[in-house]
Design a protein around this motif. Structure first.
Motif, PDB file in Angstrom:
ATOM      1  N   PHE A  48       0.836  -1.209   0.000  1.00  0.00           N
ATOM      2  CA  PHE A  48       0.000   0.000   0.000  1.00  0.00           C
ATOM      3  C   PHE A  48       0.870   1.258   0.000  1.00  0.00           C
ATOM      4  O   PHE A  48       0.525   2.263  -0.627  1.00  0.00           O
ATOM      5  CB  PHE A  48      -0.923  -0.019   1.220  1.00  0.00           C
ATOM      6  N   HIS A  49       1.973   1.225   0.694  1.00  0.00           N
ATOM      7  CA  HIS A  49       2.970   2.302   0.700  1.00  0.00           C
ATOM      8  C   HIS A  49       2.361   3.687   0.941  1.00  0.00           C
ATOM      9  O   HIS A  49       2.596   4.635   0.192  1.00  0.00           O
ATOM     10  CB  HIS A  49       3.747   2.297  -0.616  1.00  0.00           C
ATOM     11  N   GLY A  50       1.580   3.794   2.000  1.00  0.00           N
ATOM     12  CA  GLY A  50       1.110   5.103   2.458  1.00  0.00           C
ATOM     13  C   GLY A  50       0.398   5.924   1.420  1.00  0.00           C
ATOM     14  O   GLY A  50       0.632   7.136   1.312  1.00  0.00           O
ATOM     15  N   ARG A  51      -0.496   5.301   0.657  1.00  0.00           N
ATOM     16  CA  ARG A  51      -1.212   6.032  -0.403  1.00  0.00           C
ATOM     17  C   ARG A  51      -2.371   6.840   0.196  1.00  0.00           C
ATOM     18  O   ARG A  51      -3.533   6.449   0.117  1.00  0.00           O
ATOM     19  CB  ARG A  51      -1.717   5.057  -1.466  1.00  0.00           C
ATOM     20  N   ILE A  52      -2.010   7.948   0.803  1.00  0.00           N
ATOM     21  CA  ILE A  52      -2.995   8.889   1.329  1.00  0.00           C
ATOM     22  C   ILE A  52      -3.136  10.003   0.298  1.00  0.00           C
ATOM     23  O   ILE A  52      -2.295  10.893   0.185  1.00  0.00           O
ATOM     24  CB  ILE A  52      -2.561   9.448   2.698  1.00  0.00           C
ATOM     25  N   ASP A  53      -4.221   9.929  -0.477  1.00  0.00           N
ATOM     26  CA  ASP A  53      -4.407  10.885  -1.570  1.00  0.00           C
ATOM     27  C   ASP A  53      -5.873  10.895  -1.980  1.00  0.00           C
ATOM     28  O   ASP A  53      -6.750  10.457  -1.211  1.00  0.00           O
ATOM     29  CB  ASP A  53      -3.507  10.529  -2.760  1.00  0.00           C
ATOM     30  N   ALA A  54      -6.153  11.357  -3.163  1.00  0.00           N
ATOM     31  CA  ALA A  54      -7.535  11.482  -3.632  1.00  0.00           C
ATOM     32  C   ALA A  54      -8.225  10.135  -3.820  1.00  0.00           C
ATOM     33  O   ALA A  54      -9.460  10.082  -3.932  1.00  0.00           O
ATOM     34  CB  ALA A  54      -7.554  12.255  -4.942  1.00  0.00           C
ATOM     35  N   ASN A  55      -7.458   9.043  -3.862  1.00  0.00           N
ATOM     36  CA  ASN A  55      -8.047   7.719  -4.072  1.00  0.00           C
ATOM     37  C   ASN A  55      -8.271   6.934  -2.783  1.00  0.00           C
ATOM     38  O   ASN A  55      -8.812   5.825  -2.829  1.00  0.00           O
ATOM     39  CB  ASN A  55      -7.150   6.888  -4.992  1.00  0.00           C
ATOM     40  N   THR A  56      -7.863   7.473  -1.655  1.00  0.00           N
ATOM     41  CA  THR A  56      -7.918   6.706  -0.411  1.00  0.00           C
ATOM     42  C   THR A  56      -9.352   6.365  -0.018  1.00  0.00           C
ATOM     43  O   THR A  56      -9.628   5.242   0.434  1.00  0.00           O
ATOM     44  CB  THR A  56      -7.229   7.482   0.724  1.00  0.00           C
ATOM     45  N   VAL A  57     -10.272   7.284  -0.198  1.00  0.00           N
ATOM     46  CA  VAL A  57     -11.670   7.014   0.144  1.00  0.00           C
ATOM     47  C   VAL A  57     -12.236   5.916  -0.756  1.00  0.00           C
ATOM     48  O   VAL A  57     -12.955   5.027  -0.292  1.00  0.00           O
ATOM     49  CB  VAL A  57     -12.510   8.304   0.038  1.00  0.00           C
ATOM     50  N   LYS A  58     -11.906   5.941  -2.025  1.00  0.00           N
ATOM     51  CA  LYS A  58     -12.384   4.900  -2.945  1.00  0.00           C
ATOM     52  C   LYS A  58     -11.768   3.541  -2.605  1.00  0.00           C
ATOM     53  O   LYS A  58     -12.414   2.494  -2.746  1.00  0.00           O
ATOM     54  CB  LYS A  58     -12.090   5.301  -4.384  1.00  0.00           C
ATOM     55  N   PHE A  59     -10.506   3.536  -2.194  1.00  0.00           N
ATOM     56  CA  PHE A  59      -9.884   2.308  -1.720  1.00  0.00           C
ATOM     57  C   PHE A  59     -10.679   1.739  -0.545  1.00  0.00           C
ATOM     58  O   PHE A  59     -11.037   0.547  -0.525  1.00  0.00           O
ATOM     59  CB  PHE A  59      -8.431   2.599  -1.316  1.00  0.00           C
ATOM     60  N   THR A 287      -2.055  -8.381  -5.463  1.00  0.00           N
ATOM     61  CA  THR A 287      -2.983  -7.338  -5.927  1.00  0.00           C
ATOM     62  C   THR A 287      -2.336  -6.218  -6.727  1.00  0.00           C
ATOM     63  O   THR A 287      -3.018  -5.261  -7.094  1.00  0.00           O
ATOM     64  CB  THR A 287      -3.711  -6.700  -4.729  1.00  0.00           C
ATOM     65  N   GLY A 288      -1.057  -6.318  -7.009  1.00  0.00           N
ATOM     66  CA  GLY A 288      -0.383  -5.186  -7.653  1.00  0.00           C
ATOM     67  C   GLY A 288       0.204  -4.293  -6.582  1.00  0.00           C
ATOM     68  O   GLY A 288       1.111  -4.685  -5.851  1.00  0.00           O
ATOM     69  N   ASN A 289      -0.346  -3.083  -6.418  1.00  0.00           N
ATOM     70  CA  ASN A 289       0.165  -2.177  -5.391  1.00  0.00           C
ATOM     71  C   ASN A 289      -0.771  -0.990  -5.188  1.00  0.00           C
ATOM     72  O   ASN A 289      -1.701  -0.759  -5.949  1.00  0.00           O
ATOM     73  CB  ASN A 289       1.566  -1.669  -5.734  1.00  0.00           C
ATOM     74  N   TYR A 290      -0.490  -0.239  -4.126  1.00  0.00           N
ATOM     75  CA  TYR A 290      -1.059   1.086  -3.860  1.00  0.00           C
ATOM     76  C   TYR A 290      -2.581   1.083  -3.689  1.00  0.00           C
ATOM     77  O   TYR A 290      -3.232   2.123  -3.872  1.00  0.00           O
ATOM     78  CB  TYR A 290      -0.667   2.067  -4.970  1.00  0.00           C
ATOM     79  N   GLY A 291      -3.166  -0.065  -3.350  1.00  0.00           N
ATOM     80  CA  GLY A 291      -4.609  -0.118  -3.163  1.00  0.00           C
ATOM     81  C   GLY A 291      -5.394  -0.005  -4.442  1.00  0.00           C
ATOM     82  O   GLY A 291      -6.593   0.271  -4.415  1.00  0.00           O
ATOM     83  N   GLU A 292      -4.726  -0.240  -5.582  1.00  0.00           N
ATOM     84  CA  GLU A 292      -5.416  -0.150  -6.870  1.00  0.00           C
ATOM     85  C   GLU A 292      -6.368  -1.328  -7.074  1.00  0.00           C
ATOM     86  O   GLU A 292      -7.298  -1.245  -7.874  1.00  0.00           O
ATOM     87  CB  GLU A 292      -4.396  -0.093  -8.003  1.00  0.00           C
ATOM     88  N   ASN A 293      -6.119  -2.425  -6.368  1.00  0.00           N
ATOM     89  CA  ASN A 293      -6.991  -3.600  -6.399  1.00  0.00           C
ATOM     90  C   ASN A 293      -7.097  -4.159  -4.993  1.00  0.00           C
ATOM     91  O   ASN A 293      -6.187  -4.006  -4.175  1.00  0.00           O
ATOM     92  CB  ASN A 293      -6.416  -4.691  -7.310  1.00  0.00           C
TER      93      ASN A 293
END
Length: 829
Positions: A48-59, A287-293
């Protein structure tokens, strides 16, 4: 554990939740289960590597959408690297926002990743553990010099009366991936051996040491390729000495599901269970990375037979539902939004400050050139060159270490510099590229040691095994370029290195500037630990990087690759007149905006010969064919320059003087009748054409030209098709055995043709027609047949001159007559 085909799953949702999920991922919905079975909904993330951004809520909304299918039967898990290499909003606040988000989503457990050790073991077991409401698991992490576990090995979770065990293990490469000082008190063992050891404990029937009905393994280790690369499980298992192959084929059959990570790949495979009947499989997922899946594995556990079957094994893309709808539907998502908003607001205070600008996107390598970037650590990139240049310049001052060469490992770069929404570079955007806060060091490597470092891009770990990423591409400052041949034996694949345009001196020392991580042997680049005069500059990568961006703005990407594949170069010395052919590959970068090269300019150092450019195909490869010029120096070097990218490739060749043969005395030929010469125009070469050596008429060049008639007579006019690629160029036409030039310099017509007249008096038989370019290189050759002249009212020519035999026969008849007359006189007497 047998693989059951996925079946339609149904669950009635409340109308309000159904409305908010418009645009959410399409996923299976569970059926009402048999009372004797319990369905376990395992949701998983990795890297996940700290993906705090515009996509975090969707994650968060995606996790909750999948949880809602099994409200009371879900475990939300992670495979590690939740923190570290994080975006600025998380990194600037010690990753607290990320841990708070995972707490809000009720993460049940996490395998430990290598990045959890970025700030040391004590930081993980202290600050991080204090903030996390979940366990970090690492069954293969031991106190140094012992087999005593340094972390919790597993956790047990009750789900509808079923005990689920989660066992964690991290890549054994971790010591090469983090700074050694922070992990000096611990060691890392084989992850599969550790998982199997704990699995045996949990299935030995002894409640005192823990027992589990279902076992899940969380390996922070994974396959080298996946769905994006069109890889198959069979292809990955063919790498028999890989860590991933051991995970799949040697993990205990008692493990029901395997989640993986670390390699940032996307796959959901069903793998044969070792020792079980053919077709009995279990899920293997990343899952790949960064909460994309979000990975989803649904297991059906039979409480009577104790058998586990796989119902679902899939990766679900991050939701596209509006944040407001997700927030209103799921209380946990509402909490995540509050955490995210606060973190972004705090980060904006310093993060939004402009530090520079760019003229075009500068990115890491992307698989297939995809946008957004799908990171490819095995390929060069515009970002790699830029960061390496910044390292060289930041450390060039002798007081800072006197760096001559900058080097960056591909995993050290974690984001792109984008022109979206604008071309400005903010503090947070710059930080996202280099988020590790490494110290900048310098060291001295000899040229020979530097070559070894480049050879180590083909990876071997400390056990001499090929790791999950078998090749890592170093980023090099733009004063370095090299060639390689990957078909050569390991350790001997680098075929040439040039520093500032000059061949590397294997004995000379070169000052290298990089991160302390790399210069202490990180990512298996152990050659750097052999350096001398190693010193800390006192600079931190982020500060030096941002200063460089500010000083050099606006920044532009360099699409010139520092390296190229070169194969087929003659190993032995060549001679003037020889035709030399070799292949150049991997000329195109895959960073955003990289051009596709179309041709290579060809120059021969020390020669005045002008060569035609070589075409580059769609894959970035070219076949270069040249004739060794008469003025080629003994130590020659061909330089190839890509038209669109500026990539420079150097190819050294040894040249020997040709052996002088005695000049043959040609048979006098009748002087050819004058013929009308083709128009050559004002720019024809000044010197007269010279014939190529007979050795240049190679089989490969035969019939590269064609003639309108292959059977001719002396005085006939030939039309020779050279090809439209040569239209407008000057060529010379020759007929041989003894070379005769036909018409001097001729300009190829728009139709790709030239003409020539067969010389009068040319002997009957087979001859070669040759066309050479303005540099004397053979374009192609073909054969013609010259017919002999048949005189009127004569016998058919048999190929044998009978005149001497006829004269001899007449003489014999006269002698015979004389003898007969003499005998008759004698008898009469």
């Amino acid at each position: 554990m047998s693989l059951n085909p996925s079946r339609p799953l149904r669950l009635a949702f409340a109308a309000v939740i159904g409305a908010c999920l418009v645009g959410a991922p399409v996923v299976a919905v569970p059926a009402f289960a048999d009372p004797a079975t319990v369905q376990l909904n395992l949701l998983n993330i990795n890297d996940f590597h700290g993906r705090i951004d515009a996509n975090t809520v969707k994650f968060a909304g995606t996790v909750e959408t999948l949880r809602a299918q099994f409200p009371d039967n879900t475990l939300f898990l992670s495979d590690g690297d939740n923190i570290g290499a994080s975006l600025y909003a998380s990194a600037s606040q010690d990753d607290t926002p990320t841990l708070d988000v995972l707490n809000a989503l009720e993460l049940a457990a996490s395998g430990v990743g290598n990045h959890e050790f970025d700030q040391g073991f004590d930081d993980l077991t202290g600050r991080v553990a204090d903030k996390a409401n979940f366990d970090y698991l690492g069954a293969n992490v031991y106190l140094a010099g012992t087999q005593t576990p340094a972390l919790k090995e597993y956790s047990l979770h009750e789900v509808q009366g079923v005990t689920v065990a989660v066992i964690g293990a991290v890549t054994e490469e971790t010591p090469t991936l983090v700074s050694p000082n922070g992990i000096s008190s611990i060691s890392f063992g084989d992850p599969v051996d550790a998982v199997n050891r704990v699995t045996a404990q949990l299935t030995d029937g002894d409640p005192a040491n823990g027992e589990a009905d279902v076992i899940v393994a969380e390996y922070h280790e994974g396959a080298g390729a996946g769905t994006v690369e069109n890889a198959t499980l069979e292809q990955e298992l063919a790498l028999t000495d890989s860590a991933f192959a051991k995970i799949v084929t040697e993990t205990s059959p008692a493990v029901d599901a395997i989640f993986t990570g670390h390699t940032h790949k996307l796959y959901s495979w069903n793998a044969q269970v070792p020792g079980a009947a053919a077709g009995v499989t279990r899920p293997i997922l990343q899952t790949g990375n960064y909460g994309e899946n979000i990975g989803q594995v649904v297991l059906s556990y039979d409480t009577v037979t104790k058998a586990t079957t796989t119902v679902t094994n899939q990766n679900v893309k991050r939701s596209t539902t509006a944040d407001a709808d997700l927030v209103s539907a799921f209380p946990r998502v509402a909490e995540v939004k509050s955490i995210t908003d606060a973190a972004l607001a705090q980060a904006a205070i310093t993060g939004n400050v402009k530090v520079g600008s760019i003229t075009a996107p500068i990115s890491r390598a992307s698989i297939g050139g995809a946008s957004p970037v799908v990171e490819d650590r095995s390929a060069p990139s515009t970002m790699g060159t830029l960061v390496a240049n910044s390292l060289r310049e930041s450390l060039a001052d002798p007081a800072k270490g006197g760096a001559e060469i900058g080097i960056v490992n591909p995993g050290g770069m974690r984001a792109e510099l984008s022109t979206t929404p604008d071309s400005d570079v903010s503090f947070s955007e710059a930080n996202a590229v280099l988020p590790f806060l490494n110290n900048l060091w310098t060291t001295t490597l000899t040229g020979a040691q530097f070559k070894v470092a480049l050879e180590q891009q083909w990876q071997r770990d400390s056990k001499n095994e090929v790791p999950s990423r078998p090749y890592l591409q170093l980023g090099l400052s733009d004063n370095v370029n090299y060639t390689f041949d990957a078909t050569r034996p390991e350790g001997d694949r680098i075929t040439g290195i040039w520093i500032d345009g000059a061949p590397i001196d294997l004995d000379r020392g070169y000052r290298i500037g990089s991160f302390n991580f790399l210069l202490t042997g990180g990512d298996n680049f152990r050659a750097f630990t052999e350096g001398t005069g190693t010193r800390d500059s006192g600079l931190v990568d982020r500060d030096a990087w941002i200063s460089y961006i500010t000083a050099k703005s606006p920044l532009s990407p360099s699409f010139a690759a520092a390296q190229a594949s070169v194969t087929g170069v003659p190993a032995a010395a060549v001679t003037p007149g020889d035709s030399v052919s070799f292949t150049v590959g991997q000329l195109n970068l895959t960073s955003l905006g990289s051009p596709k090269n179309s041709e290579l300019a060809v120059t021969w150092g020390g020669s005045t010969t002008v060569f035609a450019p070589a075409s580059v195909d769609a894959t970035g490869a070219a076949t270069v064919t040249v004739t060794v010029p008469a003025d080629a120096p003994a130590a020659s070097e061909i330089t190839l320059t890509a038209k669109e990218s500026g990539t420079t490739v150097r190819v050294p060749l040894a040249v020997t003087a040709p052996v002088t043969e005695p000049t043959p005395v040609p048979t006098p030929e009748p002087t050819p009748a004058p013929t009308e010469l083709p128009q050559t125009g004002p720019s024809a070469p000044a010197s007269a054409p010279t014939a190529a050596a007979e050795s240049a008429l190679t089989k490969a060049l035969q019939n590269k030209i064609t003639v309108n008639d292959s059977t001719v007579a002396a005085g006939d006019k030939l039309t020779i098709d050279v090809g439209t690629a040569f239209a407008g160029q000057y060529v010379s036409v020759w007929v041989r055995s003894t070379p005769i030039n036909l018409g001097g310099w001729q300009r190829v017509s728009a139709a790709g043709t030239v003409t020539a007249v067969v010389p009068a008096g040319l002997a009957a038989g087979t001859h070669s027609i040759i066309v050479q370019d303005a540099a004397g290189a053979v374009i192609g050759w073909t054969e013609i047949t010259v017919a002999g002249v048949t005189p009127a009212a004569s016998l058919a020519q048999t190929g044998l001159d009978a005149s001497p035999w006829l004269a001899g026969g007449a003489l014999m008849l006269l002698l015979g007559a004389a003898l007969m007359r003499r005998r008759r006189i004698s008898m009469d007497s």
